[in-house]
Design a protein around this motif. Structure first.
Motif, PDB file in Angstrom:
ATOM      1  N   PHE A  23       0.789  -1.254  -0.087  1.00 31.71           N
ATOM      2  CA  PHE A  23      -0.014   0.047  -0.053  1.00 31.71           C
ATOM      3  C   PHE A  23       0.869   1.271  -0.137  1.00 31.71           C
ATOM      4  O   PHE A  23       1.843   1.288   0.721  1.00 31.71           O
ATOM      5  CB  PHE A  23      -0.595  -0.094   1.212  1.00 31.71           C
ATOM      6  CG  PHE A  23      -1.811   1.269   1.412  1.00 31.71           C
ATOM      7  CD1 PHE A  23      -3.028   1.120   0.630  1.00 31.71           C
ATOM      8  CD2 PHE A  23      -1.365   2.376   2.207  1.00 31.71           C
ATOM      9  CE1 PHE A  23      -3.855   2.280   0.847  1.00 31.71           C
ATOM     10  CE2 PHE A  23      -2.166   3.317   2.232  1.00 31.71           C
ATOM     11  CZ  PHE A  23      -3.371   3.475   1.596  1.00 31.71           C
ATOM     12  N   ASN A  24       0.523   2.159  -0.916  1.00 33.84           N
ATOM     13  CA  ASN A  24       1.419   3.339  -0.822  1.00 33.84           C
ATOM     14  C   ASN A  24       0.166   4.643  -0.689  1.00 33.84           C
ATOM     15  O   ASN A  24      -0.799   4.573  -1.359  1.00 33.84           O
ATOM     16  CB  ASN A  24       1.987   3.640  -2.153  1.00 33.84           C
ATOM     17  CG  ASN A  24       2.967   2.838  -2.576  1.00 33.84           C
ATOM     18  OD1 ASN A  24       3.965   2.511  -1.675  1.00 33.84           O
ATOM     19  ND2 ASN A  24       3.231   2.277  -3.777  1.00 33.84           N
ATOM     20  N   GLY A  25       0.457   5.425   0.283  1.00 32.25           N
ATOM     21  CA  GLY A  25      -0.266   6.447   0.538  1.00 32.25           C
ATOM     22  C   GLY A  25      -0.557   6.593   2.191  1.00 32.25           C
ATOM     23  O   GLY A  25       0.388   6.356   3.065  1.00 32.25           O
ATOM     24  N   LYS A  26      -1.725   7.420   2.450  1.00 37.95           N
ATOM     25  CA  LYS A  26      -1.860   7.497   4.066  1.00 37.95           C
ATOM     26  C   LYS A  26      -2.782   6.635   4.411  1.00 37.95           C
ATOM     27  O   LYS A  26      -4.027   6.655   4.053  1.00 37.95           O
ATOM     28  CB  LYS A  26      -2.264   9.203   3.999  1.00 37.95           C
ATOM     29  CG  LYS A  26      -2.469   9.455   5.742  1.00 37.95           C
ATOM     30  CD  LYS A  26      -2.752  11.126   5.540  1.00 37.95           C
ATOM     31  CE  LYS A  26      -2.897  11.247   7.203  1.00 37.95           C
ATOM     32  NZ  LYS A  26      -3.064  12.726   7.316  1.00 37.95           N
ATOM     33  N   ILE A  27      -2.739   6.156   5.841  1.00 41.25           N
ATOM     34  CA  ILE A  27      -3.792   5.538   6.333  1.00 41.25           C
ATOM     35  C   ILE A  27      -4.236   6.277   7.575  1.00 41.25           C
ATOM     36  O   ILE A  27      -3.617   6.535   8.440  1.00 41.25           O
ATOM     37  CB  ILE A  27      -3.293   4.100   6.859  1.00 41.25           C
ATOM     38  CG1 ILE A  27      -2.868   3.064   5.865  1.00 41.25           C
ATOM     39  CG2 ILE A  27      -4.342   3.199   7.632  1.00 41.25           C
ATOM     40  CD1 ILE A  27      -2.378   1.857   6.097  1.00 41.25           C
ATOM     41  N   THR A  28      -5.451   6.383   7.582  1.00 38.64           N
ATOM     42  CA  THR A  28      -6.088   7.182   8.835  1.00 38.64           C
ATOM     43  C   THR A  28      -7.217   6.332   9.590  1.00 38.64           C
ATOM     44  O   THR A  28      -8.001   5.832   8.794  1.00 38.64           O
ATOM     45  CB  THR A  28      -6.700   8.612   8.459  1.00 38.64           C
ATOM     46  OG1 THR A  28      -5.701   9.280   7.822  1.00 38.64           O
ATOM     47  CG2 THR A  28      -7.160   9.449   9.588  1.00 38.64           C
ATOM     48  N   ALA A  29      -7.128   6.059  10.814  1.00 37.09           N
ATOM     49  CA  ALA A  29      -7.852   5.217  11.423  1.00 37.09           C
ATOM     50  C   ALA A  29      -8.156   5.608  12.862  1.00 37.09           C
ATOM     51  O   ALA A  29      -7.578   6.386  13.290  1.00 37.09           O
ATOM     52  CB  ALA A  29      -7.373   3.635  11.245  1.00 37.09           C
ATOM     53  N   THR A  30      -9.235   5.165  13.528  1.00 39.57           N
ATOM     54  CA  THR A  30      -9.563   5.367  14.828  1.00 39.57           C
ATOM     55  C   THR A  30      -9.595   4.130  15.661  1.00 39.57           C
ATOM     56  O   THR A  30      -9.350   4.188  16.787  1.00 39.57           O
ATOM     57  CB  THR A  30     -11.016   5.678  14.872  1.00 39.57           C
ATOM     58  OG1 THR A  30     -11.926   4.567  14.286  1.00 39.57           O
ATOM     59  CG2 THR A  30     -11.364   7.103  14.383  1.00 39.57           C
ATOM     60  N   GLY A  31      -9.231   2.967  15.002  1.00 38.23           N
ATOM     61  CA  GLY A  31      -9.248   1.655  15.753  1.00 38.23           C
ATOM     62  C   GLY A  31      -7.745   1.113  15.396  1.00 38.23           C
ATOM     63  O   GLY A  31      -6.694   1.679  15.183  1.00 38.23           O
ATOM     64  N   ILE A  32      -7.618  -0.445  15.856  1.00 37.37           N
ATOM     65  CA  ILE A  32      -6.467  -0.954  15.828  1.00 37.37           C
ATOM     66  C   ILE A  32      -6.074  -1.280  14.363  1.00 37.37           C
ATOM     67  O   ILE A  32      -7.010  -1.793  13.736  1.00 37.37           O
ATOM     68  CB  ILE A  32      -6.672  -2.622  16.629  1.00 37.37           C
ATOM     69  CG1 ILE A  32      -6.836  -2.174  18.002  1.00 37.37           C
ATOM     70  CG2 ILE A  32      -5.376  -3.033  16.371  1.00 37.37           C
ATOM     71  CD1 ILE A  32      -6.917  -3.328  19.026  1.00 37.37           C
ATOM     72  N   VAL A  33      -5.012  -1.125  14.116  1.00 42.36           N
ATOM     73  CA  VAL A  33      -4.269  -1.399  12.836  1.00 42.36           C
ATOM     74  C   VAL A  33      -3.178  -2.277  12.909  1.00 42.36           C
ATOM     75  O   VAL A  33      -2.113  -2.072  13.650  1.00 42.36           O
ATOM     76  CB  VAL A  33      -3.543  -0.146  12.011  1.00 42.36           C
ATOM     77  CG1 VAL A  33      -3.103  -0.295  10.677  1.00 42.36           C
ATOM     78  CG2 VAL A  33      -4.877   0.806  11.852  1.00 42.36           C
ATOM     79  N   ARG A  34      -3.198  -3.236  12.068  1.00 41.92           N
ATOM     80  CA  ARG A  34      -2.234  -4.253  12.088  1.00 41.92           C
ATOM     81  C   ARG A  34      -1.708  -4.375  10.700  1.00 41.92           C
ATOM     82  O   ARG A  34      -2.358  -4.520   9.654  1.00 41.92           O
ATOM     83  CB  ARG A  34      -2.624  -5.724  12.283  1.00 41.92           C
ATOM     84  CG  ARG A  34      -1.608  -6.801  12.362  1.00 41.92           C
ATOM     85  CD  ARG A  34      -1.914  -7.959  12.736  1.00 41.92           C
ATOM     86  NE  ARG A  34      -0.752  -9.077  12.774  1.00 41.92           N
ATOM     87  CZ  ARG A  34       0.004  -9.555  13.601  1.00 41.92           C
ATOM     88  NH1 ARG A  34      -0.463  -9.143  14.761  1.00 41.92           N
ATOM     89  NH2 ARG A  34       1.131 -10.240  13.297  1.00 41.92           N
ATOM     90  N   ILE A  35      -0.308  -4.459  10.434  1.00 40.70           N
ATOM     91  CA  ILE A  35       0.629  -4.312   9.024  1.00 40.70           C
ATOM     92  C   ILE A  35       1.217  -5.859   9.124  1.00 40.70           C
ATOM     93  O   ILE A  35       2.135  -5.929   9.728  1.00 40.70           O
ATOM     94  CB  ILE A  35       1.133  -3.215   9.088  1.00 40.70           C
ATOM     95  CG1 ILE A  35       0.690  -2.019   9.356  1.00 40.70           C
ATOM     96  CG2 ILE A  35       2.025  -3.121   7.623  1.00 40.70           C
ATOM     97  CD1 ILE A  35      -0.586  -1.581   8.334  1.00 40.70           C
ATOM     98  N   ASP A  36       0.856  -6.503   8.162  1.00 47.26           N
ATOM     99  CA  ASP A  36       1.599  -7.745   7.885  1.00 47.26           C
ATOM    100  C   ASP A  36       2.387  -7.627   6.593  1.00 47.26           C
ATOM    101  O   ASP A  36       3.225  -8.432   6.231  1.00 47.26           O
ATOM    102  CB  ASP A  36       1.039  -8.941   7.960  1.00 47.26           C
ATOM    103  CG  ASP A  36       0.897  -9.131   9.614  1.00 47.26           C
ATOM    104  OD1 ASP A  36       1.589  -8.982  10.477  1.00 47.26           O
ATOM    105  OD2 ASP A  36      -0.328  -9.599   9.717  1.00 47.26           O
TER     106      ASP A  36
END
Length: 172
Positions: A23-36
């Protein structure tokens, strides 16, 4: 050696970038984010961020609590704790309240501990300040003794010496 696993209930993860995903870009979140998978850009979450062992991030990241088991190339800012697992590699500056680095983890960068840290850090600072004040008092007393002002300290030391001599005489 045994490796710690990042145990997170998968039912609670709101955003998942799985292994094999890029993924290229911006991730905006309010909860839990997991990156594998792989991320390039920026991550900003009000919740927690988890970077799994296979996760590779080239991004600045902000979150509440951040756990890294993979690779991160970028700056980290978290309001809670940052935990670097044994398999982690972090190259970038960090700004955190709490920092945990497991044996085997790699961190290269600058670290800034925020002033709004938790209650334990406040207690640590209070105890540290008390110990510093105690040290200054003892040091000041020794300096005063050298200048002739510390007679109370000198008198108490003389009493200890006399008591020691009396004890020695009675033993002979």
């Amino acid at each position: 050696m045994f490796k710690k696993k990042v145990d997170i209930n998968s039912d609670k993860i709101d955003t998942l970038i799985g292994e094999g995903t890029e993924f290229n870009g911006k991730i905006t979140a309010t909860g839990i984010v997991r990156i594998d998978g792989k991320i390039e850009g920026e991550i900003d979450t009000k919740g927690d961020l988890i970077v799994g062992e296979k996760g590779k991030i080239r991004a600045n990241a902000k979150g509440k609590n951040i756990t890294i088991a993979g690779e991160v190339y970028g700056n980290i800012e978290c309001t809670g704790k940052l935990e670097l697992m044994p398999s982690s590699k972090l190259l970038g500056d960090i700004k955190v309240s709490d920092l945990y680095i497991d044996s085997g983890a790699t961190f290269q960068g600058n670290c800034e501990m925020s002033e709004d840290s938790n209650e334990n850090n406040k207690k640590f600072k209070e105890n540290r300040d008390k110990n510093i004040d105690k040290h200054k008092t003892v040091k000041r007393g020794k300096e005063d003794k050298e200048e002739g002002k510390g007679e109370d300290i000198k008198a108490s030391e003389d009493n200890k010496t006399k008591k020691g001599k009396d004890t020695n005489k009675s033993n002979k």
